[in-house]
Design a protein around this motif. Structure first.
Motif, mmCIF file in Angstrom:
data_model
loop_
_atom_site.group_PDB
_atom_site.id
_atom_site.type_symbol
_atom_site.label_atom_id
_atom_site.label_comp_id
_atom_site.label_asym_id
_atom_site.label_seq_id
_atom_site.Cartn_x
_atom_site.Cartn_y
_atom_site.Cartn_z
ATOM 1 N N SER A 137 9.096 4.117 -13.057
ATOM 2 C CA SER A 137 10.250 3.462 -12.436
ATOM 3 C C SER A 137 10.493 3.983 -11.024
ATOM 4 N N LEU A 138 10.237 5.274 -10.790
ATOM 5 C CA LEU A 138 10.404 5.809 -9.439
ATOM 6 C C LEU A 138 9.358 5.214 -8.506
ATOM 7 N N LEU A 139 8.137 5.031 -9.005
ATOM 8 C CA LEU A 139 7.110 4.387 -8.180
ATOM 9 C C LEU A 139 7.538 2.960 -7.823
ATOM 10 N N ALA A 140 8.087 2.227 -8.798
ATOM 11 C CA ALA A 140 8.553 0.869 -8.532
ATOM 12 C C ALA A 140 9.679 0.865 -7.500
ATOM 13 N N GLN B 90 3.745 7.219 3.025
ATOM 14 C CA GLN B 90 4.198 5.933 3.541
ATOM 15 C C GLN B 90 4.024 4.851 2.491
ATOM 16 N N VAL B 91 4.876 3.839 2.597
ATOM 17 C CA VAL B 91 4.735 2.611 1.823
ATOM 18 C C VAL B 91 4.685 1.474 2.832
ATOM 19 N N GLU C 260 0.834 -1.195 0.000
ATOM 20 C CA GLU C 260 0.000 0.000 0.000
ATOM 21 C C GLU C 260 0.875 1.254 0.000
ATOM 22 N N LEU C 261 0.542 2.178 -0.901
ATOM 23 C CA LEU C 261 1.185 3.483 -0.946
ATOM 24 C C LEU C 261 0.166 4.527 -0.508
ATOM 25 N N VAL D 181 0.506 9.973 -4.367
ATOM 26 C CA VAL D 181 0.069 8.707 -4.958
ATOM 27 C C VAL D 181 -0.539 7.809 -3.877
ATOM 28 N N ASP D 182 -1.750 7.356 -4.115
ATOM 29 C CA ASP D 182 -2.422 6.360 -3.266
ATOM 30 C C ASP D 182 -2.667 5.122 -4.118
ATOM 31 N N LEU D 183 -2.139 4.000 -3.678
ATOM 32 C CA LEU D 183 -2.268 2.772 -4.456
ATOM 33 C C LEU D 183 -2.243 1.578 -3.516
#
Length: 609
Positions: free
Chosen positions: A407-410, A423-424, A369-370, A386-388
């Motif tokens: 790629s930055l999200l990954a 937070q992640v 969760e992001l 970003v909410d994911l």
């Protein structure tokens, strides 16, 4: 085997922070960290430093005692004292002993200097490399690769000589100070004559130190620029050859060479000027001391041996050449240490201590969760709030235009990069709170351009599995079959035992090995950053099917896939449409396909933005 992450979204643009920041204007602000670094590097080898100071001091004391002994011996021989020559013999023996002590001290000094420099350099390199790995690939990206190579090799070697240079410089001061005291003991007037020219010597050394510091700084910076351009050219050698760009690239790479030469010549001119000035001043001081000594001898206030000793002490007291050499080494070491300190000042990612929770409060294990994630690359904002949520066991494809931040999200999702805000969480636990070793076991990565590390192909694939783990080899082979890599690995000269350097592999084969390494881990989450881009359609389909059944190979259950092909997104459970650093939509691919803007990402439809 580790992987080189691809540059995120806007990371391909020139970064404002990439150029080294070690210019002369930064000098005063950098000295304290550099001195602390040198102190920390020398502390484990304190006894060697003290031993080096002791041997160098011993050699200096022997050199100071020898003129007095020679003068006394000469006086005895001229006076004809002790008819049997016993006393003169004892003083001759004393001279021989002092010479032996000086030789032995010099030999010990050489051995101790070599071992101290090598051990200190090794410690600095180990610390620097460890810190670079701790800060992560995105934070260390502010320095180009060639610059980092220069800092880890040449700069670390120069900085490693600093503790020894300090010890030698302090010991070198014993000689002129002791010689001046000896002149005063012989006659205060001899010391007074020499002291009259001492301020000029001090000014000479001070000017040399200040000027050479600036020059060495500029030389090391230009050296790093040259190395950076050379590494870039070697990395793109095929493109240069194919585009007929050899002459242009050669000119670009070698452009700093003229500045490097200018700075190098300036260094030699500075040292030569200081030596020339000393060559004029020092003989004048020596002649003055000898002249006064001659007057004292003519009046009977000084013996012949005393005059010989005074002449030698004048030479030792004016030993500015030795001090110039020691100062030059110390300046190079401190300047190099400033460049190392710049790298060490980049903060490392904080390491937590918590273990990965056994169960997730919001679904199956592997729930990612992001929450409100904002992240930058090279100082430029890329991801915005970003909410994911990636459900445990699900496959989510991340799609978007170039520069959207995929790629930055990954990287943020697996904590290869830290978000600026937000937070992640993995199974409800913030990644920043997890033990790094546990995190790396829980989250695996496969990249577009993986790099093989390990003595053999098999060991490279097993890099993510703890040594000695039962079934390690079987897990590696199962992962290789899932990644469609087992077939070509078996055709290598020694199969899985083939040395990596001797394995003739194509880009697609290396990419499959990267997937196999990631699948071989027992992770809960597998992040694929365009990791199938070099595969043909059939192979990609087979690998994607294997990924969907990753539990059968012991691989990750949850998959976050950066996708550029519509077929990859179609096989995912959900597709996250990343647009301008924000999640524009999260839905199955077939639903998003109805929107022209989404279809345009894959070359179809029209953009409705």
């Amino acid at each position: 085997m580790t992987h080189a992450p691809s540059a995120p979204g806007r990371g391909s643009a020139p970064a404002r922070e990439h150029s080294p920041v070690s210019g002369p204007s930064a000098g005063p602000a950098r000295r304290a960290p550099a001195d602390r670094l040198l102190f920390a590097a020398g502390r484990p080898h304190l006894w060697r430093t003290l031993a080096l100071f002791a041997t160098a001091t011993g050699a200096a004391l022997a050199a100071l005692a020898l003129p007095a002994a020679l003068g006394r011996t000469l006086d005895l021989l001229l006076a004809g004292a002790a008819a049997d020559g016993a006393e003169a013999g004892r003083w001759l023996a004393c001279c021989a002993a002092l010479t032996a002590v000086s030789v032995a001290s010099d030999a010990a000094d050489t051995v101790l200097t070599g071992t101290l420099n090598s051990r200190t350099t090794a410690g600095l390199r180990t610390r620097l490399v460890g810190h670079l790995l701790a800060v992560g690939p995105h934070r260390s990206g502010r320095f180009n690769h060639g610059d980092l190579v220069t800092r880890c090799t040449g700069n670390a070697a120069h900085a490693g000589t600093a503790p020894g240079s300090v010890a030698s410089a302090l010991a070198a001061l014993v000689t002129p100070v002791g010689a001046l005291v000896a002149l005063a003991v012989l006659d205060l007037r001899l010391a007074a004559v020499f002291l009259a020219g001492t301020p000029l010597l001090v000014l000479l050394l001070r000017a040399f130190s200040r000027t050479s510091t600036d020059c060495v700084t500029r030389y090391q910076e230009t050296q790093a620029q040259l190395a950076g351009r050379l590494v870039e050219a070697l990395t793109g050698a095929r493109t240069i050859a194919a585009g007929g760009l050899r002459e242009r690239e050669q000119s670009r790479v070698l452009e700093p060479l003229a500045r490097l030469s200018a700075h190098g010549h300036r260094m030699w001119r500075i040292q030569g000027r200081a030596t020339a000035q000393a060559a004029v001043l020092v003989p004048l001081l020596q002649v003055a001391v000898v002249a006064v000594g001659g007057l004292l001898l003519s009046r009977g206030e000084l013996s012949v041996g005393g005059l010989v000793a005074a002449a030698r002490y004048a030479v030792l007291a004016a030993g500015v050449g030795t001090l110039v050499g020691q100062l030059n080494a110390l300046v190079r070491g401190r300047t190099a240490a400033r460049r190392l300190a710049e790298v060490l000042e980049v903060p490392a990612m904080a390491a937590g201590q918590r273990a990965v929770p056994e169960h997730s409060a919001g679904g199956g294990p592997g729930r990612l969760e992001l929450r409100g994630v904002r992240a930058s690359y090279a100082g430029e904002p890329v991801l915005h709030d970003v909410d994911l949520v990636v459900p445990g066991g699900a496959t989510v494809a991340v799609v978007g235009r170039s520069g959207a931040g995929k790629s930055l999200l990954a990287a943020v999702a697996g904590r290869l990069a830290e978000p600026d805000a937000g937070q992640v969480l993995l199974d409800g636990t913030d990644l920043a709170e997890l033990d790094p070793a546990a995190l790396r076991q829980a989250v695996g990565f496969a990249f577009e351009r993986p790099v093989l590390f390990g003595p053999t192909v098999g060991e490279a694939l097993a890099a993510g599995i703890p040594a000695g783990r039962e079934g390690r080899e079987a897990r590696v082979r199962a992962a290789a079959r899932a990644a469609c890599a087992d077939g070509f690995v078996r055709t290598l000269p020694h199969g899985y035992g083939t040395p990596c350097a001797q394995a003739p592999l194509s880009g697609g084969e290396i990419q499959r090995l990267g997937l196999a390494r990631a699948l071989a881990q027992e992770g809960r989450v597998l992040v694929l950053d365009d990791a199938t881009s070099s595969l043909d359609t059939v192979t990609e389909w087979k690998v994607t099917r294997a990924l969907a059944d990753a539990g059968g190979t012991g691989g990750a259950r949850t998959r976050l896939v950066v996708a550029h092909r519509a077929s990859t997104a179609a096989r995912a459970d959900l597709t996250a449409w990343l647009d301008g650093g924000r999640i524009r939509a999260l839905a199955p691919h077939r639903q998003l396909w109805e929107q022209p803007g989404y279809r345009s990402l894959f070359g179809g439809g029209s953009d409705d933005d």
